[in-house]
Scaffold this active site. Structure first.
Site, mmCIF file in Angstrom:
data_model
loop_
_atom_site.group_PDB
_atom_site.id
_atom_site.type_symbol
_atom_site.label_atom_id
_atom_site.label_comp_id
_atom_site.label_asym_id
_atom_site.label_seq_id
_atom_site.Cartn_x
_atom_site.Cartn_y
_atom_site.Cartn_z
ATOM 1 N N HIS A 66 0.839 -1.202 0.000
ATOM 2 C CA HIS A 66 0.000 0.000 0.000
ATOM 3 C C HIS A 66 0.878 1.258 0.000
ATOM 4 O O HIS A 66 0.683 2.169 -0.819
ATOM 5 C CB HIS A 66 -0.911 -0.017 1.227
ATOM 6 C CG HIS A 66 -1.754 1.211 1.398
ATOM 7 N ND1 HIS A 66 -3.113 1.219 1.171
ATOM 8 C CD2 HIS A 66 -1.441 2.478 1.788
ATOM 9 C CE1 HIS A 66 -3.589 2.438 1.396
ATOM 10 N NE2 HIS A 66 -2.590 3.218 1.779
ATOM 11 N N GLU A 67 1.843 1.292 0.910
ATOM 12 C CA GLU A 67 2.705 2.470 1.013
ATOM 13 C C GLU A 67 3.632 2.605 -0.192
ATOM 14 O O GLU A 67 3.872 3.711 -0.687
ATOM 15 C CB GLU A 67 3.514 2.417 2.308
ATOM 16 C CG GLU A 67 2.679 2.459 3.577
ATOM 17 C CD GLU A 67 1.825 3.722 3.685
ATOM 18 O OE1 GLU A 67 2.200 4.752 3.078
ATOM 19 O OE2 GLU A 67 0.780 3.681 4.356
ATOM 20 N N HIS A 70 1.886 4.241 -3.093
ATOM 21 C CA HIS A 70 1.881 5.704 -2.993
ATOM 22 C C HIS A 70 3.213 6.269 -3.498
ATOM 23 O O HIS A 70 3.260 7.247 -4.244
ATOM 24 C CB HIS A 70 1.703 6.139 -1.537
ATOM 25 C CG HIS A 70 0.320 5.943 -0.995
ATOM 26 N ND1 HIS A 70 -0.827 6.262 -1.699
ATOM 27 C CD2 HIS A 70 -0.115 5.489 0.218
ATOM 28 C CE1 HIS A 70 -1.888 6.011 -0.956
ATOM 29 N NE2 HIS A 70 -1.475 5.535 0.203
#
Length: 213
Positions: A66-67, A70
């Site tokens: 997820h990170e 980004h």
């Protein structure tokens, strides 16, 4: 010192350490939550190491990718981007898990540079969409014991992988504070609604009709 990959992404020693600590801390927090004994509210200490290991390969992977999603999109838009752990929120996550709920915000990818509203929204959207993709990848593992006779452990990994990724997608899309939902909504209310509504419904279905374990 920083480390660069072939994709052009670079990671400082501090960023790698923050990612590792947040990965481990969030995994432990979920393990504590999922090993609470019904009725007593105590922790099943005998089952905790096993659940912690399962969390590392499900919760940990969900959080890490997820990170990184980004960061990848931010770098694609010419940003200087890095993950920073929030150690106070990690502590809160672990403490809250001990009493039966969890607020999972162990850190975030911070970036600097000039962005349009659309670019900022796409950076925010990358994380939850990655969680949805991971949920789809974990789903066959969840079904494998019934469909092809795979070991029960495979199904357990799959179920937890689907559950955590659906949960993280919906949670991060909440239009509140620094969560991804605010940036997506500021860019496009239509896109926000298209992504948030099914994410929320999927999370509610998994939580209330499937269960966490």
């Amino acid at each position: 010192m920083s480390y660069a990959s072939r994709s052009g992404l670079s990671f400082s020693q501090r960023e790698l350490l923050d990612l590792a600590i947040a990965w481990a801390g969030l995994s432990v927090a979920f393990a504590l939550l999922l090993t609470r004994e019904p009725g007593t509210g105590g922790i099943d200490l005998a089952g905790l190491p096993r659940m912690a290991a399962l969390s590392l390969v499900t919760v940990g992977v969900a959080f890490l990718l997820h990170e990184l999603a980004h960061k990848v999109v931010a770098v694609r838009f010419g940003q200087v981007a890095a993950f920073r752990a929030d150690y106070r929120m990690l502590f809160l996550a672990i403490m809250s898990a001990l009493i039966g709920f969890l607020f999972a915000a162990p850190g975030a990818v911070y970036h600097r540079g000039r962005l349009t509203s659309r670019q900022n929204g796409l950076i925010a959207l990358a994380g939850p969409l990655t969680n949805h993709a991971l949920a789809a990848l974990f789903l066959p593992l969840w079904l494998a014991p019934d469909l092809v006779g795979a070991p029960a452990l495979v199904g357990e990994i799959g179920q937890l992988g689907v559950w955590i990724n659906v949960f993280l997608a919906a949670f991060n899309l909440l239009p509140y504070g620094p969560l991804d939902g605010n940036s997506v909504k500021d860019w496009s209310v239509t896109v926000f609604a298209i992504v948030f509504v099914p994410s929320l419904l999927a999370a509610l279905y998994v939580i209330f009709f499937v269960g966490m374990r």
